[in-house]
Design an enzyme around this catalytic site. Structure first.
Site, PDB file in Angstrom:
ATOM      1  N   CYS A  75       0.798  -1.042   0.143  1.00  0.00           N
ATOM      2  CA  CYS A  75       0.085   0.057  -0.042  1.00  0.00           C
ATOM      3  C   CYS A  75       1.135   1.214  -0.108  1.00  0.00           C
ATOM      4  CB  CYS A  75      -1.036  -0.023   1.058  1.00  0.00           C
ATOM      5  SG  CYS A  75      -2.039   1.556   1.290  1.00  0.00           S
ATOM      6  N   HIS A 161      -2.775  -4.940 -10.304  1.00  0.00           N
ATOM      7  CA  HIS A 161      -3.223  -3.769 -10.674  1.00  0.00           C
ATOM      8  C   HIS A 161      -3.902  -3.901 -11.882  1.00  0.00           C
ATOM      9  CE1 HIS A 161      -2.868  -0.621  -7.483  1.00  0.00           C
ATOM     10  NE2 HIS A 161      -1.615  -1.506  -7.080  1.00  0.00           N
ATOM     11  N   GLU A 210     -10.286  -0.026  -5.189  1.00  0.00           N
ATOM     12  CA  GLU A 210      -9.256  -0.863  -4.630  1.00  0.00           C
ATOM     13  C   GLU A 210      -9.974  -2.221  -3.972  1.00  0.00           C
ATOM     14  OE1 GLU A 210      -6.361   0.474  -1.694  1.00  0.00           O
ATOM     15  OE2 GLU A 210      -6.746   2.732  -2.010  1.00  0.00           O
ATOM     16  N   CYS A 219      -4.859   6.238  -3.963  1.00  0.00           N
ATOM     17  CA  CYS A 219      -4.137   4.765  -3.921  1.00  0.00           C
ATOM     18  C   CYS A 219      -2.713   4.948  -4.446  1.00  0.00           C
ATOM     19  CB  CYS A 219      -4.860   3.930  -4.751  1.00  0.00           C
ATOM     20  SG  CYS A 219      -4.201   2.343  -4.977  1.00  0.00           S
ATOM     21  N   GLY A 222      -1.588   2.191  -6.834  1.00  0.00           N
ATOM     22  CA  GLY A 222      -2.529   2.690  -8.100  1.00  0.00           C
ATOM     23  C   GLY A 222      -1.903   3.719  -8.884  1.00  0.00           C
TER      24      GLY A 222
END
Length: 277
Positions: A75, A161, A210, A219, A222
């Site tokens: 994260c 992703h 997410e 994110c 992301g």
């Protein structure tokens, strides 16, 4: 028992930080789900846990739990909050912090301006790295979603992703396509879904649905995945400014053989204690 925690956010992507170096607790999936409830609990996108490292060359072990209780590999916004948290708690005095995650090691650097620089490692595009069911590596893959054929790129930033280019992020069908792509059977471990609008070769707008949390205000991984995908396709050139609903991140990836670097803020909101049932 009473558990001490700190609420933090990175561009509105909010976290509860728990220090399990100086206090002891056993957090179950049910605890995480109860604490994540925004009406009956504390409320957060992810719970971040600081533990002693298993690797003697690392400073800490960093674990991440989604609001639904599932543990995930990485994260980016949380990593920046992690760096500020361990410094604020005086668990370390280092400006450069090495942490182990289930997605691989990270190097976090607290800059003089208070921003946090995260060495995210190299993006991985091979489908097996996510994993994603595809015959081979290519910049774009076709994905049939409820009868609609989409072109997506797939990227692992230590977590999986899918990136979909859209004309306008404001009108992008995030609520409709996000859950369908997240749980698509070709992603056996599910996937985070980015909706990317290219503004210029050095600027994008992005919304992210997410895995395990739904759409968030920002994110970090992301943003990294979207920029890596855009650079690979020739749409972007490093460095890239990423506009998310919660604010801006700067992403650098000057060379395919180099690590991708993310720079952004981390904000402490409040400290508290909560009783664990």
């Amino acid at each position: 028992m009473l558990l001490h925690f700190t609420k933090m956010h990175g561009l509105g992507n909010d976290f509860v930080m728990v220090d399990l170096v100086t206090q002891r607790a056993r957090l179950t999936d049910a605890h995480v789900r109860e604490l994540s409830d925004r009406r009956f609990g504390i409320g957060f996108d992810q719970l971040l846990v600081v533990e002693p490292p298993r690797d003697p060359d690392m400073d800490f072990r960093y674990r991440i739990f989604n609001a639904d209780g599932s543990e995930v590999e990485n994260c980016g916004n949380g990593a920046r909050c992690f760096a500020r948290f361990v410094r604020d708690q005086r668990l370390t005095h280092k400006n450069e912090i090495h942490v182990e995650t289930s997605g691989g090691p990270l190097v976090l650097t607290i800059q003089h301006d208070g921003q946090v620089r995260v060495d995210m490692g190299r993006p991985r595009f091979t489908p097996s790295a996510l994993p994603f069911d595809a015959p081979g590596d290519q910049p774009l893959h076709e994905l049939n979603v409820d009868g609609e054929v989409l072109e997506i790129s797939v990227v692992s930033m230590g977590n999986p992703h899918a990136v979909l280019e859209v004309e306008n992020v404001e009108s992008a069908p995030v609520a409709r396509l996000g859950p369908s792509i997240e749980a698509h059977p070709r992603f056996p471990h599910k996937v985070n879904v980015g909706f990317m609008q290219v503004v210029s070769p050095s600027e994008i707008r992005l919304r992210v649905f997410e895995r395990g949390s739904g759409e968030t205000l920002a994110c970090g991984t992301g943003a990294c995945a979207a920029v890596a995908s855009g650079i690979r396709q020739g749409l972007l050139k490093s460095p890239v400014k990423v506009h998310l609903p919660g604010g801006e991140l700067s992403i650098e990836w000057p060379d395919p053989e180099a690590s991708l670097i993310m720079v952004g803020p981390a904000t402490r909101v409040f400290d508290g204690r909560v009783a664990l049932n």
